[in-house]
Design a protein around this motif. Structure first.
Motif, short mmCIF file in Angstrom:
data_model
loop_
_atom_site.label_atom_id
_atom_site.label_comp_id
_atom_site.label_asym_id
_atom_site.label_seq_id
_atom_site.Cartn_x
_atom_site.Cartn_y
_atom_site.Cartn_z
N TYR A 1 -2.69 0.98 -12.28
CA TYR A 1 -1.81 0.30 -11.34
C TYR A 1 -2.65 -0.65 -10.48
CZ TYR A 1 0.37 4.72 -12.63
OH TYR A 1 0.83 5.80 -13.34
N THR A 2 -2.20 -1.90 -10.38
CA THR A 2 -2.92 -2.88 -9.57
C THR A 2 -1.98 -3.62 -8.65
OG1 THR A 2 -2.74 -4.59 -11.28
CG2 THR A 2 -4.72 -3.22 -11.32
N SER A 3 -2.41 -3.81 -7.43
CA SER A 3 -1.65 -4.58 -6.44
C SER A 3 -2.60 -4.95 -5.31
CB SER A 3 -0.48 -3.77 -5.88
OG SER A 3 0.13 -4.46 -4.79
N ASP A 4 -2.40 -6.11 -4.74
CA ASP A 4 -3.19 -6.51 -3.57
C ASP A 4 -2.55 -6.03 -2.28
OD1 ASP A 4 -5.07 -7.72 -5.15
OD2 ASP A 4 -4.16 -9.70 -5.04
N ASP A 5 -1.44 -5.32 -2.41
CA ASP A 5 -0.76 -4.74 -1.25
C ASP A 5 -1.17 -3.28 -1.14
OD1 ASP A 5 1.04 -3.56 0.56
OD2 ASP A 5 2.65 -4.94 0.01
N PHE A 6 -1.95 -2.94 -0.09
CA PHE A 6 -2.44 -1.57 0.05
C PHE A 6 -1.32 -0.57 0.30
CE2 PHE A 6 -6.72 -3.47 1.26
CZ PHE A 6 -7.31 -3.09 0.07
N VAL A 7 -0.21 -1.02 0.86
CA VAL A 7 0.93 -0.13 1.06
C VAL A 7 1.46 0.33 -0.31
CG1 VAL A 7 3.28 0.05 1.95
CG2 VAL A 7 1.54 -1.18 3.27
N LEU A 8 1.48 -0.58 -1.26
CA LEU A 8 1.92 -0.22 -2.61
C LEU A 8 0.92 0.73 -3.27
CD1 LEU A 8 3.31 -3.58 -4.05
CD2 LEU A 8 4.58 -1.63 -3.18
N LEU A 9 -0.37 0.52 -3.04
CA LEU A 9 -1.37 1.41 -3.62
C LEU A 9 -1.20 2.83 -3.08
CD1 LEU A 9 -4.59 -0.81 -3.64
CD2 LEU A 9 -2.92 -0.45 -5.47
N LEU A 10 -0.96 2.95 -1.77
CA LEU A 10 -0.72 4.27 -1.20
C LEU A 10 0.52 4.93 -1.80
CD1 LEU A 10 -1.54 3.59 2.55
CD2 LEU A 10 -2.73 5.21 1.07
N GLU A 11 1.54 4.13 -2.04
CA GLU A 11 2.76 4.67 -2.62
C GLU A 11 2.54 5.13 -4.06
OE1 GLU A 11 6.82 5.83 -2.60
OE2 GLU A 11 5.28 5.49 -1.07
N MET A 12 1.69 4.39 -4.80
CA MET A 12 1.40 4.81 -6.18
C MET A 12 0.62 6.12 -6.19
SD MET A 12 3.04 2.63 -7.79
CE MET A 12 2.62 3.10 -9.48
N VAL A 13 -0.27 6.31 -5.22
CA VAL A 13 -0.98 7.59 -5.11
C VAL A 13 0.02 8.71 -4.81
CG1 VAL A 13 -2.65 8.92 -3.76
CG2 VAL A 13 -3.16 6.54 -4.40
N ARG A 14 0.90 8.45 -3.86
CA ARG A 14 1.84 9.49 -3.40
C ARG A 14 2.84 9.89 -4.49
NH1 ARG A 14 6.74 10.24 -1.05
NH2 ARG A 14 7.35 8.08 -1.39
N THR A 15 3.29 8.91 -5.27
CA THR A 15 4.39 9.18 -6.19
C THR A 15 3.98 9.40 -7.64
OG1 THR A 15 4.79 6.82 -6.53
CG2 THR A 15 6.03 7.91 -4.78
N THR A 16 2.82 8.88 -8.07
CA THR A 16 2.45 8.94 -9.49
C THR A 16 1.30 9.90 -9.78
OG1 THR A 16 0.80 7.17 -9.48
CG2 THR A 16 3.12 6.51 -9.69
#
Length: 310
Positions: free
Chosen positions: A227-242
């Motif tokens: 998973y790649t994104s320059d939005d750190f909020v999205l990165l945190l969400e990917m950790v939390r949900t995936t």
């Protein structure tokens, strides 16, 4: 008499390389840029540009003008700031700031509010962007101050025409979902996460390069980046949900993000420096904004340290 506005257009063309790119940066049409440059050549009494394929380059006379452009434009900028201050009876004027996402959230936004109370006549305009995109605008006086970052062992280019100062140093943390078997460990050995999927920034960014280097040199494995994104909020969400893992700095995770566990490296961690970059000549107004950003950075650093000890 040489028109300073046209001189700025010439400098834009020199830096951007094409009339079209300069027009886009200035908000003009290519035709308008061409007309401005033709008028400038008439004022200078000599050709300033020559065609090289589809691009243009400065003649020797054009290079002379561009060499003087920075000093002339900085003088006008300083004069405008002083006039605004005299007129208002206090520091006044517009200061344009650019910052990467987490610094925008944790440093720039708080500084804007504090600055409005301390220096209400200063208008601060802020935009989110990365260092590489913002540097030309800082050089061309379209920005006044840049908040940038530099990861350990990944030094950025040195620009002698700019003044750089450290705002804070922060650590990079291992971020896991709260139900991961190692989520309750005080420290985590990166090598123990070799089989984990990872979330990180886009290829080509400093964060992506740091992630690869840390996993390879500290963890001894090639990361499975899914998973790649320059939005750190999205990165945190990917950790939390995936169930993915991430390597994120204090500015991102030092504010108790829900649903994730934030842990330091067991050994051989990575750090990041957040810095302020301005042109070497700072007006009092720009210096006031820099001071407010330094204070906001110290508050953010103190809060992150307190969170890491809790």
């Amino acid at each position: 008499m040489i028109d300073l506005r046209r001189l700025r257009v010439l400098r834009e063309v020199h830096v951007r390389g094409t009339l079209h790119a300069a027009a886009q940066a200035l908000g003009y049409t290519p035709s308008a840029v061409s007309q401005q440059l033709s008028a400038l050549e008439r004022e200078a009494g000599t050709p300033l540009l020559e065609r090289v394929g589809r691009n243009v380059r400065l003649t020797e006379a054009g290079q002379v003008l561009v060499r003087h452009a920075d000093g002339l434009l900085e003088g006008v900028e300083a004069a405008a700031a002083e006039v605004a201050a005299v007129s208002a009876g206090r520091l006044a004027g517009v200061v344009r700031v650019a910052a990467f996402q987490s610094a925008f959230l944790r440093i720039v936004a708080p500084a804007i509010r504090a600055l409005a109370e301390r220096h209400p006549a200063i208008r601060l305009e802020a935009t989110e962007t990365e260092v590489e995109q913002a540097l030309p605008d800082l050089r061309l006086h379209q920005l006044d101050l840049l908040v940038g970052d530099e990861y350990d062992a990944q030094p950025r280019a040195i620009h002698p025409e700019f003044q750089r100062e450290v705002a804070l140093r922060e650590r990079i943390n291992i971020v896991l979902p709260v139900d991961h078997p190692l989520a309750n460990a005080k420290r985590i050995r990166l090598a123990s996460l070799a089989g984990l999927p990872w979330a990180t920034s886009q290829p080509g960014t400093g964060h992506y390069a740091m992630h690869l280097r840390a996993c390879r040199s500290i963890g001894g494995f090639e990361p499975d980046i899914r998973y790649t994104s320059d939005d750190f909020v999205l990165l945190l969400e990917m950790v939390r949900t995936t169930g993915a893992g991430a390597l994120l700095p204090d500015l991102v995770v030092g504010f108790e993000p829900p649903g994730v566990a934030v842990r330091p490296f067991e050994s051989g961690g990575v750090g990041r420096e957040v810095f302020l970059l301005t042109r070497r000549t700072r007006t009092p107004t720009v210096e006031a904004v820099a001071e407010q950003l330094r204070e906001a950075a110290e508050v953010a650093a103190t809060r992150s340290r307190a969170q890491s000890l809790s």
